[in-house]
Scaffold this motif. Structure first.
Motif, mmCIF file in Angstrom:
data_model
loop_
_atom_site.group_PDB
_atom_site.id
_atom_site.type_symbol
_atom_site.label_atom_id
_atom_site.label_comp_id
_atom_site.label_asym_id
_atom_site.label_seq_id
_atom_site.Cartn_x
_atom_site.Cartn_y
_atom_site.Cartn_z
ATOM 1 N N LEU A 69 0.799 -1.035 -0.073
ATOM 2 C CA LEU A 69 0.060 0.293 0.215
ATOM 3 C C LEU A 69 0.532 1.165 0.434
ATOM 4 O O LEU A 69 0.506 2.166 -0.614
ATOM 5 C CB LEU A 69 -1.482 -0.007 0.822
ATOM 6 C CG LEU A 69 -2.068 -0.720 1.303
ATOM 7 C CD1 LEU A 69 -3.541 -0.402 2.720
ATOM 8 C CD2 LEU A 69 -2.959 -0.289 0.328
ATOM 9 N N MET A 70 1.989 1.372 0.846
ATOM 10 C CA MET A 70 2.698 2.328 1.352
ATOM 11 C C MET A 70 3.348 2.630 -0.805
ATOM 12 O O MET A 70 3.368 3.632 -1.213
ATOM 13 C CB MET A 70 3.968 2.274 1.732
ATOM 14 C CG MET A 70 3.334 2.797 3.234
ATOM 15 S SD MET A 70 2.562 4.449 3.878
ATOM 16 C CE MET A 70 3.152 3.519 5.467
ATOM 17 N N SER A 73 1.118 4.125 -2.906
ATOM 18 C CA SER A 73 0.507 5.559 -2.435
ATOM 19 C C SER A 73 1.433 7.189 -2.292
ATOM 20 O O SER A 73 0.992 8.069 -1.861
ATOM 21 C CB SER A 73 0.229 5.399 -0.561
ATOM 22 O OG SER A 73 1.407 5.122 -0.245
ATOM 23 N N ALA A 251 -2.224 3.805 6.023
ATOM 24 C CA ALA A 251 -1.688 3.942 4.535
ATOM 25 C C ALA A 251 -2.851 4.404 3.141
ATOM 26 O O ALA A 251 -2.652 4.888 2.671
ATOM 27 C CB ALA A 251 -1.563 2.827 4.290
ATOM 28 N N LEU A 252 -4.148 3.794 3.855
ATOM 29 C CA LEU A 252 -5.384 3.924 3.036
ATOM 30 C C LEU A 252 -5.512 5.508 3.154
ATOM 31 O O LEU A 252 -5.455 6.631 1.884
ATOM 32 C CB LEU A 252 -6.240 3.709 3.161
ATOM 33 C CG LEU A 252 -6.694 2.080 3.591
ATOM 34 C CD1 LEU A 252 -7.647 0.650 3.802
ATOM 35 C CD2 LEU A 252 -5.999 1.493 1.536
ATOM 36 N N GLY A 255 -2.556 7.638 0.945
ATOM 37 C CA GLY A 255 -2.651 7.320 -0.037
ATOM 38 C C GLY A 255 -4.033 8.424 -1.134
ATOM 39 O O GLY A 255 -3.757 8.500 -1.921
ATOM 40 N N CYS A 256 -5.382 8.230 -0.443
ATOM 41 C CA CYS A 256 -6.832 7.948 -1.046
ATOM 42 C C CYS A 256 -6.897 9.223 -0.788
ATOM 43 O O CYS A 256 -7.354 10.372 -1.811
ATOM 44 C CB CYS A 256 -7.693 7.073 -0.606
ATOM 45 S SG CYS A 256 -6.922 5.103 -0.366
ATOM 46 N N HIS A 259 -2.258 12.191 -0.079
ATOM 47 C CA HIS A 259 -1.876 12.216 -1.452
ATOM 48 C C HIS A 259 -2.312 12.199 -3.027
ATOM 49 O O HIS A 259 -2.294 12.467 -3.554
ATOM 50 C CB HIS A 259 -0.536 11.052 -1.497
ATOM 51 C CG HIS A 259 0.647 11.465 -0.590
ATOM 52 N ND1 HIS A 259 1.314 10.519 -0.356
ATOM 53 C CD2 HIS A 259 0.913 12.448 0.178
ATOM 54 C CE1 HIS A 259 2.281 10.807 0.041
ATOM 55 N NE2 HIS A 259 2.066 12.542 0.769
ATOM 56 N N ARG A 260 -4.068 11.689 -2.458
ATOM 57 C CA ARG A 260 -4.877 11.902 -3.883
ATOM 58 C C ARG A 260 -3.835 10.667 -4.781
ATOM 59 O O ARG A 260 -4.363 11.205 -6.184
ATOM 60 C CB ARG A 260 -5.197 12.636 -3.729
ATOM 61 C CG ARG A 260 -5.952 13.592 -2.695
ATOM 62 C CD ARG A 260 -6.622 14.256 -3.262
ATOM 63 N NE ARG A 260 -7.555 15.327 -1.356
ATOM 64 C CZ ARG A 260 -7.943 16.800 -1.931
ATOM 65 N NH1 ARG A 260 -8.257 17.128 -3.431
ATOM 66 N NH2 ARG A 260 -9.092 16.866 -0.735
ATOM 67 N N MET A 262 -4.012 7.683 -4.421
ATOM 68 C CA MET A 262 -4.529 5.789 -4.753
ATOM 69 C C MET A 262 -5.809 6.134 -4.855
ATOM 70 O O MET A 262 -6.441 6.213 -4.570
ATOM 71 C CB MET A 262 -3.560 5.368 -3.380
ATOM 72 C CG MET A 262 -4.252 4.345 -3.564
ATOM 73 S SD MET A 262 -2.511 3.021 -1.852
ATOM 74 C CE MET A 262 -4.036 3.836 -0.759
ATOM 75 N N GLU A 266 -5.414 0.643 -7.595
ATOM 76 C CA GLU A 266 -4.257 0.465 -6.625
ATOM 77 C C GLU A 266 -4.154 -0.180 -5.750
ATOM 78 O O GLU A 266 -2.976 -1.102 -5.247
ATOM 79 C CB GLU A 266 -3.448 1.628 -6.675
ATOM 80 C CG GLU A 266 -2.851 2.743 -7.661
ATOM 81 C CD GLU A 266 -4.110 3.471 -8.763
ATOM 82 O OE1 GLU A 266 -3.873 3.903 -9.466
ATOM 83 O OE2 GLU A 266 -5.571 3.602 -8.223
ATOM 84 N N ILE A 267 -5.224 -0.166 -4.877
ATOM 85 C CA ILE A 267 -5.510 -0.732 -4.359
ATOM 86 C C ILE A 267 -5.673 -2.545 -4.749
ATOM 87 O O ILE A 267 -5.306 -3.084 -3.327
ATOM 88 C CB ILE A 267 -6.600 -0.454 -2.937
ATOM 89 C CG1 ILE A 267 -6.441 1.218 -2.537
ATOM 90 C CG2 ILE A 267 -7.420 -1.601 -1.643
ATOM 91 C CD1 ILE A 267 -8.194 1.716 -1.569
#
Length: 429
Positions: A69-70, A73, A251-252, A255-256, A259-260, A262, A266-267
């Motif tokens: 995930l990282m 992200s 991480a979710l 990333g979501c 950082h937007r 993911m 990607e997940i």
């Protein structure tokens, strides 16, 4: 004697190319088929199932998932930029940046092989095009992954703590100082080699405070991740297993939302890659449960403890002998396999010799992970050389000065246990 023969049988099956999990499972199950064994075969099946029934073990799949995930992200390119900024002004700038990146990524991926593969794809081509020899490039990118074996959340330390019944929280905190020492030793070695060969910096001047602050702000969520883990474990906010669940949610969120970068695709890709890795490791863990039962039933740890305590006059000589064995086994087997096979055997032995199991855990993980970076069967070596298309001979030759640096750090850890223990003793008592 029977347990030793079974381990030898398992190693033979691995040597002829059988998958590790099945080699371990067949060797362990064979014990229950021997004429002199009075145990029912149903126990072997029970041990396979019971090996998975552990709450601390839940940390393994969760931290494997968090590593993928990282990477999805948007954290990795930010860490590459920060590492280049911090170390790119030194001789051999890209090589220095790769070692700093390994230190930062240790708190994200938890896997030496994953770190080496990622860096080979991200930095490998640029290093070769920048004038570094392919062998030197491969050696730097591979050996940098060794830092990942100690910086939390190291998957190897989680498995060691689970199998040896050692506090995973103490292992995590104890790994910080050895990880930092490895980083310094490898950077000094890189500087010496780069200076002699004329490998140039990628930046012409030291970074300004403003540049560092800007890069830190961009990478702050990745840098804070291991800090949250250690603070949470130290103050009892969550156990190491619960920290894995926290890390997935973290991480979710990064990333979501932050950082937007993911989305669902990607997940799902991270889940797919995680399932492959988790399936492989869990299958090994399940089948190694049979070997663990046989080893304990045959009283192998107690027998070895009695023999070694009679042969070795001090715990230092015992650790030196075990260290040589661990390096040799690490050269032949993947680090995870060595940890799962030998932890139930060696932890009772070193405890009987008066060695702190946390101290030994860091020593063990460093040595078996290093073995995976050396010929003849090093997984990290094959991964890096395959991606960079460099010869094993050139890689092995370039690895020698880094090997010396690693062994200096290992000897420091071995002779001065407080290097490892002072931080967990200070924070956890």
């Amino acid at each position: 004697m029977t347990a030793a023969l079974l381990l030898g049988f398992g190693l033979l099956l691995m040597a002829i190319g059988m998958p590790v999990a099945f080699a371990i499972g067949i060797a362990g199950f064979s014990y229950f088929l021997l004429p002199e064994t009075f145990l029912p075969t149903g126990i072997a099946v029970q041990r396979i199932v019971s090996s998975t029934q552990s709450f601390p073990l839940l940390a393994v799949p969760l931290f494997i998932f968090i590593g993928h995930l990282m990477n999805a992200s948007g954290i990795t390119p930010r860490l590459v930029h920060l590492s280049t900024l911090l170390a790119g002004w030194m001789s051999g700038g890209l090589a220095q940046a790769s070692i700093v990146l390994s230190t930062l990524m240790g708190g994200v991926s938890g896997s030496a092989v994953a770190d080496a593969a990622m860096q080979s794809r991200v930095l490998g081509k640029s290093m070769v095009e920048g004038g570094y020899s392919p062998g030197f490039t491969g050696a730097v990118l591979s050996i940098g992954g060794l830092i990942t074996a100690t910086i939390p959340p190291s998957i190897g330390l989680i498995l060691y703590g689970y199998l040896g019944e050692v506090s995973i929280g103490r292992l995590f905190i104890a790994g910080l100082v050895p990880g930092f020492l490895l980083m310094v030793a490898l950077m000094v070695t890189t500087y010496i080699v780069a200076k002699r060969r004329g490998y140039q910096p990628v930046r012409q001047h030291l970074p300004t405070g403003g540049e560092v602050l800007k890069a830190l702000r961009s990478s702050i969520w990745a840098i804070l991740f291991p800090v949250w883990l250690l603070v949470g474990i130290r103050y009892g906010l969550f156990t190491p297993s619960e920290a894995g669940a926290f890390a997935v949610a973290y991480a979710l969120l990064v990333g979501c939302v932050i950082h937007r970068v993911m989305g669902i695709k990607e997940i799902l890709n991270a889940m797919r890659a995680s399932v492959r890795d988790i399936g492989m490791i869990m299958l090994i863990i399940m089948f190694s449960g049979i070997i663990g039962y046989v080893v304990s039933f045959e009283r192998v740890p107690q027998t070895i403890a009695e023999l070694t305590l009679g042969v070795f006059s001090s715990h230092i000589t015992l650790l030196l002998a075990v260290a040589v064995i661990l390096v040799l086994l690490g050269m032949l087997l993947e680090a995870t396999v060595v940890v799962m096979l030998l932890t139930p055997i060696l932890v009772p032995v070193i405890k009987a010799a008066g060695v702190d199991p946390v101290h030994f855990g860091l020593l063990m993980m460093t040595l078996v992970t290093f073995g995976g970076m050396t010929p003849p069967v090093g997984i990290s070596m094959y991964t890096v050389c395959g991606i960079l298309r460099c010869s094993f001979y050139d890689y092995s030759r370039e690895l020698l000065p880094f090997s010396v640096a690693v062994f200096i750090v290992v000897l420091g850890i071995l002779f001065f246990p407080n290097i490892v223990l002072f931080l967990p003793n200070l924070l956890l008592g």
